[in-house]
Design a protein around this motif. Structure first.
Motif, PDB file in Angstrom:
ATOM      1  N   THR A 110       6.270  -4.131   4.479  1.00  0.00           N
ATOM      2  CA  THR A 110       7.153  -2.967   4.458  1.00  0.00           C
ATOM      3  C   THR A 110       8.491  -3.225   5.130  1.00  0.00           C
ATOM      4  OG1 THR A 110       6.291  -2.085   6.548  1.00  0.00           O
ATOM      5  CG2 THR A 110       5.155  -1.428   4.516  1.00  0.00           C
TER       6      THR A 110
ATOM      7  N   THR B 229       9.763  -2.326   7.854  1.00  0.00           N
ATOM      8  CA  THR B 229      10.186  -1.362   8.872  1.00  0.00           C
ATOM      9  C   THR B 229       8.950  -0.667   9.436  1.00  0.00           C
ATOM     10  OG1 THR B 229      10.435   0.597   7.450  1.00  0.00           O
ATOM     11  CG2 THR B 229      12.310  -0.927   7.588  1.00  0.00           C
TER      12      THR B 229
ATOM     13  N   PRO C 197       8.544   2.533  10.617  1.00  0.00           N
ATOM     14  CA  PRO C 197       8.212   3.852  10.051  1.00  0.00           C
ATOM     15  C   PRO C 197       7.489   3.756   8.712  1.00  0.00           C
ATOM     16  CG  PRO C 197      10.434   3.871  10.947  1.00  0.00           C
ATOM     17  CD  PRO C 197       9.977   2.448  10.976  1.00  0.00           C
ATOM     18  N   HIS C 198       7.926   2.820   7.860  1.00  0.00           N
ATOM     19  CA  HIS C 198       7.254   2.669   6.564  1.00  0.00           C
ATOM     20  C   HIS C 198       5.833   2.131   6.738  1.00  0.00           C
ATOM     21  CE1 HIS C 198      11.321   2.810   4.525  1.00  0.00           C
ATOM     22  NE2 HIS C 198      10.588   3.610   3.787  1.00  0.00           N
TER      23      HIS C 198
ATOM     24  N   LEU D  55       3.635   4.975   7.855  1.00  0.00           N
ATOM     25  CA  LEU D  55       3.370   5.894   6.748  1.00  0.00           C
ATOM     26  C   LEU D  55       2.335   5.305   5.783  1.00  0.00           C
ATOM     27  CD1 LEU D  55       4.263   8.630   5.625  1.00  0.00           C
ATOM     28  CD2 LEU D  55       6.046   7.435   4.342  1.00  0.00           C
ATOM     29  N   GLU D  56       2.488   4.023   5.454  1.00  0.00           N
ATOM     30  CA  GLU D  56       1.540   3.395   4.529  1.00  0.00           C
ATOM     31  C   GLU D  56       0.144   3.302   5.141  1.00  0.00           C
ATOM     32  OE1 GLU D  56       2.619  -0.099   2.451  1.00  0.00           O
ATOM     33  OE2 GLU D  56       4.479   0.752   1.642  1.00  0.00           O
TER      34      GLU D  56
END
Length: 310
Positions: free
Chosen positions: A26, A28, A30-31, A34-35
């Motif tokens: 990802t 990053t 934050p990503h 989220l994933e």
């Protein structure tokens, strides 16, 4: 691609030891967070006897094998629809969702729509969920057509009651377009035998990446997992656009709308279509300000002029 700083990997590990593998894909935090949440929810909602083990397999597939998230989760939200995704068929993109959603606001009621290179069927299904339409999706891939039909079944509850969508096999690049045009007209006759008007709009999200661009610009997960046939095109990525313009013209379409890979390609496509006799053309910008969609029209199709990001 720049390396991930060790400090960021340590920070991710402090939050969860499952995050560093995802971070490598990802890029990053934050990503990755989220994933991880989506993958955990997907594992917990399964009937698997060991959801924890299943989650670890998902992390391996996403982080180590770089498998697209949508293939693991099995779906991708796309407007009001939920599109089933599987290996061998291109994952719907956010840029496509934006342009299709905007097009739905412009379409006349009960519009006749043709979607070339339909893939998952996401574009005609989104349009059919937003407005009553009659739509035919065309693809050369039996795998894509099978999935598109499954997606129609999967999303029937969110389609407008009078919307009708069919999918047929066809080769957009065939040297003789008459057979494809006849097949599309025949499909519309089956949908509604009393309807004789010309097509309102032809839409397409064709392969448009050049061979060099495919090697340089696509993400590793795309190159490893998604079908190259649906991404790369000859003639510097432009080979489909003259055919799309010709097919739209032969169908009597008032407008033609096609996704492209940036401003340079958009200008080439626009000039190509105007050279065919289309009255006018313009380029819609995407949410990042990039030339993303070329539209052309003849008399009666000027309603496609204004894009989503003026």
């Amino acid at each position: 691609m720049p390396r991930i700083p060790p400090s960021l990997l340590r920070r991710a590990h402090r939050i969860s030891p499952l995050l560093p593998p995802l971070l490598k894909t990802t890029r990053t935090l934050p990503h990755a967070i989220l994933e991880l949440r989506w993958l955990r929810e997907h594992a917990q909602s399964s009937t698997h006897s060991n959801p924890t083990s299943l989650l670890h397999s998902y992390i391996h597939r996403r982080g180590t094998l770089c498998e697209p998230l949508q293939y693991i989760l099995g779906t991708q939200p796309f407007g009001a629809t939920t599109i089933l995704c599987r290996q061998g068929v291109l994952v719907p993109r956010a840029e496509t969702e934006e342009s299709a959603t905007h097009l739905s606001t412009l379409l006349p009621k009960n519009a006749k729509v043709v979607d070339l290179c339909t893939g998952t069927g996401c574009i005609p299904l989104l349009l059919a969920s937003e407005k009553p339409v009659l739509a035919v999706g065309v693809d050369i891939s039996p795998s894509a057509l099978s999935l598109a039909i499954q997606n129609w079944t999967h999303n029937r509850s969110v389609l407008k009651p009078t919307s009708k969508v069919e999918f047929i096999e066809g080769d957009v690049l065939a040297s003789d377009i008459d057979e494809l045009v006849y097949s599309i007209y025949a499909c519309f006759d089956e949908i509604d035998p009393l309807l004789r008007e010309d097509v309102d709009v032809v839409v397409a999200n064709p392969p448009y990446i050049s061979a060099g661009g495919y090697a340089r610009e696509t993400a590793r997960s795309v190159r490893l997992w998604e079908p190259r046939l649906a991404l790369e095109a000859e003639e510097d990525g432009d080979v489909f656009y003259p055919q799309i313009g010709r097919i739209a013209w032969a169908l009597g379409a008032k407008a033609v709308v096609a996704e492209v890979g940036g401003w340079e390609q958009a200008e080439r496509v626009r000039k190509c279509w105007e050279g065919m006799g289309w009255s006018g053309s313009t380029v819609w910008k995407d949410f990042a300000g990039r030339g993303r969609t070329v539209v052309a029209w003849r008399e009666g199709g000027e309603w496609v002029v204004n894009g989503p990001n003026l």
